[in-house]
Design a protein around this motif. Structure first.
Motif, PDB file in Angstrom:
ATOM      1  N   ASP A 149       0.831  -1.199   0.000  1.00 13.92           N
ATOM      2  CA  ASP A 149       0.000   0.000   0.000  1.00 13.92           C
ATOM      3  C   ASP A 149       0.868   1.252   0.000  1.00 13.92           C
ATOM      4  O   ASP A 149       2.100   1.189   0.072  1.00 13.92           O
ATOM      5  CB  ASP A 149      -0.957   0.010   1.199  1.00 13.92           C
ATOM      6  CG  ASP A 149      -0.226  -0.102   2.532  1.00 13.92           C
ATOM      7  OD1 ASP A 149       0.963   0.274   2.602  1.00 13.92           O
ATOM      8  OD2 ASP A 149      -0.849  -0.573   3.509  1.00 13.92           O
ATOM      9  N   ARG A 150       0.204   2.402  -0.083  1.00 10.65           N
ATOM     10  CA  ARG A 150       0.902   3.679  -0.201  1.00 10.65           C
ATOM     11  C   ARG A 150       1.781   3.959   1.011  1.00 10.65           C
ATOM     12  O   ARG A 150       2.932   4.397   0.859  1.00 10.65           O
ATOM     13  CB  ARG A 150      -0.118   4.808  -0.401  1.00 10.65           C
ATOM     14  CG  ARG A 150       0.472   6.157  -0.805  1.00 10.65           C
ATOM     15  CD  ARG A 150      -0.648   7.186  -0.990  1.00 10.65           C
ATOM     16  NE  ARG A 150      -0.180   8.395  -1.633  1.00 10.65           N
ATOM     17  CZ  ARG A 150       0.380   9.416  -0.988  1.00 10.65           C
ATOM     18  NH1 ARG A 150       0.566   9.349   0.316  1.00 10.65           N
ATOM     19  NH2 ARG A 150       0.754  10.498  -1.665  1.00 10.65           N
ATOM     20  N   ASP A 151       1.257   3.740   2.216  1.00 12.85           N
ATOM     21  CA  ASP A 151       2.051   3.982   3.415  1.00 12.85           C
ATOM     22  C   ASP A 151       3.310   3.123   3.419  1.00 12.85           C
ATOM     23  O   ASP A 151       4.391   3.574   3.814  1.00 12.85           O
ATOM     24  CB  ASP A 151       1.225   3.707   4.673  1.00 12.85           C
ATOM     25  CG  ASP A 151       0.170   4.770   4.921  1.00 12.85           C
ATOM     26  OD1 ASP A 151       0.275   5.864   4.323  1.00 12.85           O
ATOM     27  OD2 ASP A 151      -0.766   4.501   5.700  1.00 12.85           O
ATOM     28  N   GLY A 152       3.156   1.886   2.968  1.00 17.08           N
ATOM     29  CA  GLY A 152       4.312   1.004   2.899  1.00 17.08           C
ATOM     30  C   GLY A 152       5.352   1.495   1.904  1.00 17.08           C
ATOM     31  O   GLY A 152       6.555   1.359   2.138  1.00 17.08           O
ATOM     32  N   VAL A 153       4.889   2.062   0.797  1.00 12.17           N
ATOM     33  CA  VAL A 153       5.804   2.605  -0.211  1.00 12.17           C
ATOM     34  C   VAL A 153       6.622   3.753   0.388  1.00 12.17           C
ATOM     35  O   VAL A 153       7.837   3.847   0.183  1.00 12.17           O
ATOM     36  CB  VAL A 153       5.029   3.075  -1.453  1.00 12.17           C
ATOM     37  CG1 VAL A 153       5.912   3.922  -2.365  1.00 12.17           C
ATOM     38  CG2 VAL A 153       4.487   1.875  -2.221  1.00 12.17           C
ATOM     39  N   LEU A 154       5.966   4.620   1.147  1.00 13.82           N
ATOM     40  CA  LEU A 154       6.674   5.741   1.761  1.00 13.82           C
ATOM     41  C   LEU A 154       7.704   5.258   2.776  1.00 13.82           C
ATOM     42  O   LEU A 154       8.840   5.747   2.826  1.00 13.82           O
ATOM     43  CB  LEU A 154       5.682   6.699   2.428  1.00 13.82           C
ATOM     44  CG  LEU A 154       5.118   7.822   1.551  1.00 13.82           C
ATOM     45  CD1 LEU A 154       4.437   7.279   0.297  1.00 13.82           C
ATOM     46  CD2 LEU A 154       4.152   8.707   2.339  1.00 13.82           C
ATOM     47  N   GLU A 155       7.328   4.265   3.563  1.00 17.32           N
ATOM     48  CA  GLU A 155       8.259   3.712   4.547  1.00 17.32           C
ATOM     49  C   GLU A 155       9.446   3.045   3.865  1.00 17.32           C
ATOM     50  O   GLU A 155      10.602   3.191   4.294  1.00 17.32           O
ATOM     51  CB  GLU A 155       7.530   2.708   5.439  1.00 17.32           C
ATOM     52  CG  GLU A 155       6.482   3.335   6.349  1.00 17.32           C
ATOM     53  CD  GLU A 155       5.609   2.300   7.041  1.00 17.32           C
ATOM     54  OE1 GLU A 155       5.900   1.084   6.876  1.00 17.32           O
ATOM     55  OE2 GLU A 155       4.664   2.690   7.745  1.00 17.32           O
ATOM     56  N   GLN A 156       9.153   2.306   2.780  1.00 16.03           N
ATOM     57  CA  GLN A 156      10.239   1.640   2.068  1.00 16.03           C
ATOM     58  C   GLN A 156      11.169   2.654   1.408  1.00 16.03           C
ATOM     59  O   GLN A 156      12.391   2.452   1.360  1.00 16.03           O
ATOM     60  CB  GLN A 156       9.689   0.675   1.006  1.00 16.03           C
ATOM     61  CG  GLN A 156      10.792  -0.170   0.371  1.00 16.03           C
ATOM     62  CD  GLN A 156      10.268  -1.133  -0.658  1.00 16.03           C
ATOM     63  OE1 GLN A 156       9.773  -0.724  -1.701  1.00 16.03           O
ATOM     64  NE2 GLN A 156      10.363  -2.431  -0.363  1.00 16.03           N
ATOM     65  N   ALA A 157      10.609   3.755   0.915  1.00 17.57           N
ATOM     66  CA  ALA A 157      11.445   4.790   0.299  1.00 17.57           C
ATOM     67  C   ALA A 157      12.448   5.342   1.307  1.00 17.57           C
ATOM     68  O   ALA A 157      13.636   5.528   0.990  1.00 17.57           O
ATOM     69  CB  ALA A 157      10.574   5.909  -0.257  1.00 17.57           C
ATOM     70  N   LEU A 158      11.995   5.584   2.528  1.00 15.51           N
ATOM     71  CA  LEU A 158      12.908   6.081   3.559  1.00 15.51           C
ATOM     72  C   LEU A 158      13.993   5.058   3.879  1.00 15.51           C
ATOM     73  O   LEU A 158      15.170   5.414   4.022  1.00 15.51           O
ATOM     74  CB  LEU A 158      12.131   6.439   4.826  1.00 15.51           C
ATOM     75  CG  LEU A 158      11.356   7.757   4.797  1.00 15.51           C
ATOM     76  CD1 LEU A 158      10.481   7.885   6.036  1.00 15.51           C
ATOM     77  CD2 LEU A 158      12.322   8.943   4.700  1.00 15.51           C
ATOM     78  N   ARG A 159      13.601   3.783   3.971  1.00 10.34           N
ATOM     79  CA  ARG A 159      14.596   2.738   4.236  1.00 10.34           C
ATOM     80  C   ARG A 159      15.614   2.667   3.103  1.00 10.34           C
ATOM     81  O   ARG A 159      16.820   2.554   3.329  1.00 10.34           O
ATOM     82  CB  ARG A 159      13.911   1.378   4.413  1.00 10.34           C
ATOM     83  CG  ARG A 159      13.157   1.208   5.723  1.00 10.34           C
ATOM     84  CD  ARG A 159      12.824  -0.257   5.981  1.00 10.34           C
ATOM     85  NE  ARG A 159      12.012  -0.850   4.920  1.00 10.34           N
ATOM     86  CZ  ARG A 159      10.682  -0.827   4.895  1.00 10.34           C
ATOM     87  NH1 ARG A 159      10.010  -0.226   5.858  1.00 10.34           N
ATOM     88  NH2 ARG A 159      10.018  -1.406   3.901  1.00 10.34           N
ATOM     89  N   THR A 160      15.112   2.715   1.875  1.00  6.55           N
ATOM     90  CA  THR A 160      15.984   2.585   0.708  1.00  6.55           C
ATOM     91  C   THR A 160      16.995   3.720   0.640  1.00  6.55           C
ATOM     92  O   THR A 160      18.203   3.493   0.507  1.00  6.55           O
ATOM     93  CB  THR A 160      15.144   2.546  -0.584  1.00  6.55           C
ATOM     94  OG1 THR A 160      14.293   1.399  -0.567  1.00  6.55           O
ATOM     95  CG2 THR A 160      16.043   2.506  -1.816  1.00  6.55           C
TER      96      THR A 160
END
Length: 279
Positions: free
Chosen positions: A155-166
């Protein structure tokens, strides 16, 4: 705007006066035209360029090859970097550009290199940023590879969290992590288009396309290579190999820069590109 090029639809945007020096910007793996920050593009416009940024196939609002699915290990890639380079050349046809200055970042640098090899008459100058002549030359660190190959969020929230991790892993350790910009851009990209299978198909194209080292030796296009000295995804050896492969290429490296373009370096990067295109 949209153009039909090489049998597909390509979404693109133009910035600056058509009287400026034509500059085609090519983005990297899974990235969209918005990942060329508009403020950075405006710096290039102010320095005399007519800038075009576009979505590669399988990214953003350009044609996606949904029917090809996710490539399986060992299966033929749905397309190669040759096809992505031909997309760019055909977009130039649609723009009525006989030739252009070309700059590519990461996979975009690979595409730009391939464009200079396949269509040398179309490339006035070549700028290869945080890229490599082949993935075997500068393999990523284990940590960078792990974030690259991480399972896509649901989902969108997960995408934002993954972007920060990446970006905390592959971004520039010498510069402060701009968390707000990262999450805002990741959200905008998600809303515009979210297609992890498309990214997998692009990655398959990279891996199936082999090394360009030998072919780059024939490139006569004036070439600039820009690379971060702290890049864990495409280590600086990739930039060094690119510069060594292209006769007369100039290499500029940045301490503390990883696999991104830190805002603080935008003026210098834009100026380096302008030195090349205005020579």
């Amino acid at each position: 705007m949209r153009a039909t090029a090489n049998g597909i639809d390509i979404a693109y945007e133009t910035l600056g006066s058509p009287a400026g020096r034509p500059l085609l910007l090519i983005m990297g793996l899974g990235a969209q035209l918005i990942h060329w920050d508009e403020e950075f593009c405006r710096l290039l416009v102010e320095q005399g360029h007519h800038v075009v940024r576009f979505d590669n196939r399988d990214a953003g609002l350009s044609t996606h090859f949904h029917d090809k699915g996710v490539p399986e290990a060992g299966a033929p890639a749905p397309y190669l970097l040759d096809d992505l380079a031909d997309d760019a050349a055909c977009l130039m046809d649609a723009l009525a550009w006989p030739a252009a200055h070309v700059a590519g970042a990461s996979m975009g640098g690979m595409i730009a290199q391939t464009l200079a090899i396949r269509h040398p008459e179309r490339v006035l100058t070549l700028t290869s940023i945080m890229s490599t002549p082949g993935p075997e030359i500068a393999p990523p660190t284990a940590e960078a590879l792990a974030v690259l190959m991480a399972t896509p969020p649901a989902d969108r929230d997960g995408v934002l969290e993954q972007a920060l991790r990446t970006w905390s892993v592959i971004g520039s350790p010498g510069y402060e992590l701009d968390r707000e910009r990262i999450t805002t851009l990741a959200g905008t990209a998600y809303d515009r288009c979210f297609d992890p299978a498309g990214t997998a198909r692009q990655l398959a194209a990279i891996m199936a396309s082999g090394s360009r080292t030998e072919s780059l030796a024939q490139v006569k296009t004036p070439t600039l290579v820009l690379h971060g000295e702290a890049d864990p995804l495409v280590p600086v050896a990739g930039g060094q190999a690119t510069a060594a492969a292209v006769p007369g290429a100039r290499l500029v490296t940045y301490p503390g820069m990883g696999h991104d373009l830190p805002r603080a370096l935008w003026p210098d990067i834009a100026t380096e590109i302008t030195k090349l295109t205005s020579a």
